[in-house]
Design an enzyme around this catalytic site. Structure first.
Site: not given
Length: 348
Positions: A201, A242-244, A262
């Protein structure tokens, strides 16, 4: 809220919260309480007409109240049309400082390359890694960890035991509660022949000004781009970002929400408790999502959205579940009946 060591006159409170004072401005106020429990020396508020029945009997020294109800109050009033907002401002006046420490604790481990702004407060056993920056007047509670190269903005407060990984940028005047983890790895793995290869990441986290993040909330760093929480957003306890993910400015998210990777949430949204948002979705501005809703597609229009089944007695719920399982069969039967009806109509 009970009494504190803080004290203000009604005139001072009216000035600070922007209210119209009707009554004795010299009255001293030392705390906040509900209409039912307020005593002399305390201030209360009326923001919901369902509590109007308690107004005439309140012992409060003053009430923050809309003008439409002011004449029904027998004590001093601070008139504000948005009395709940007035209550919020007043509560800040009586909120005691949560830290008693001052300066930099001798037990803090601070890298020589870290930059500390003027007037910072750093508690016991804090770790600040190389090239991190702590803004002017920031407060870092005991046991916090600030990773390499991370930036904590001016007057931002980290309650005890907050973890900020490397490469995180937090704006000014943010408030982050205990147990929050900012910048941990996003959940990224690539499948290969029954195994999983970890995806490093490489992004960061960017948090705007005036953001509040609740206890034990986790915000993952981006896989490549940054995870972004925009200015003025408010996140409750035990939320997973979560990521993004992008959370728009002034959006509020209640506890136990999970936002998958995302996805983008617009500005001025309200997300109820326990909502699940699937990945790679877009939710436009001014959307309200009620508690426990599962969002599986884009939301392109402002409005209120819900899903799920409300609680009912168990026996009724079991019957409805059985009927739900028969929906496909019932739909086929209806289709056959409709087709038969059309054939009969054609024959006529």
């Amino acid at each position: 809220m009970g009494k504190t060591d803080l004290s203000y006159t009604l005139a001072d409170i009216a000035f600070r919260i922007g209210a119209e004072l009707r009554g004795d401005g010299s009255v001293e106020v030392k705390g906040l309480a509900t209409l039912q429990k307020a005593q002399a020396g305390q201030i209360s508020f009326l923001a919901n007409k369902n509590y109007l029945k308690h107004l005439k009997d309140t012992c409060a020294s003053a009430v923050i109240i809309p003008s439409s109800f002011a004449d029904q109050c027998s004590t001093n009033v601070l008139v504000m049309e948005n009395s709940y907002f007035g209550y919020a401002l007043c509560s800040q006046l009586f909120s005691p400082q949560w830290w008693s420490m001052s300066g930099i604790s001798p037990s803090a481990a601070i890298s020589e390359s870290a930059k500390l702004g003027a007037g910072v407060t750093i508690g016991a056993n804090v770790v600040i890694e190389e090239d991190a920056e702590i803004g002017e007047g920031a407060v870092i509670g005991p046991g916090c960890y600030i990773g390499a190269g991370s930036i904590i903005g001016a007057k931002t407060q980290l309650r005890p035991n907050v973890t900020v990984y490397h490469g995180v940028n937090i704006g000014a005047r943010a408030l982050i509660h205990s147990g929050a983890v900012i910048g941990s790895d996003g959940f990224g793995f690539a499948p290969n022949k029954g195994d999983w290869a970890k995806i490093a990441q490489l992004g960061g986290v960017v948090i705007g000004d005036d953001v509040e993040i609740g206890a034990n909330t986790t915000i993952d760093r981006g896989a490549l781009d940054d995870t972004v929480i925009e200015t003025g957003a408010k996140l409750d306890n035990q939320i997973q970002i979560a990521h993004n993910v992008k959370v728009g400015a002034y959006t509020v998210i209640a506890a136990c929400v999970g936002v998958s990777g995302s996805s983008s949430i617009g500005k001025h949204c309200m997300i109820g408790g326990g909502v699940g948002i699937a990945g790679h979705l877009e939710i436009t501005d001014q959307v309200q999502i009620t508690g426990m809703t599962l969002v599986t597609h884009n939301i392109k229009e402002p409005g209120v959205y819900s899903s799920g089944t409300a609680v009912e007695p168990n026996a009724s719920w079991r019957k409805n579940v059985a009927r739900f399982r028969q929906l496909d069969q019932l739909a086929r039967r209806v289709r056959v009946l409709e087709q038969g009806g059309r054939r009969k109509s054609d024959a006529d």
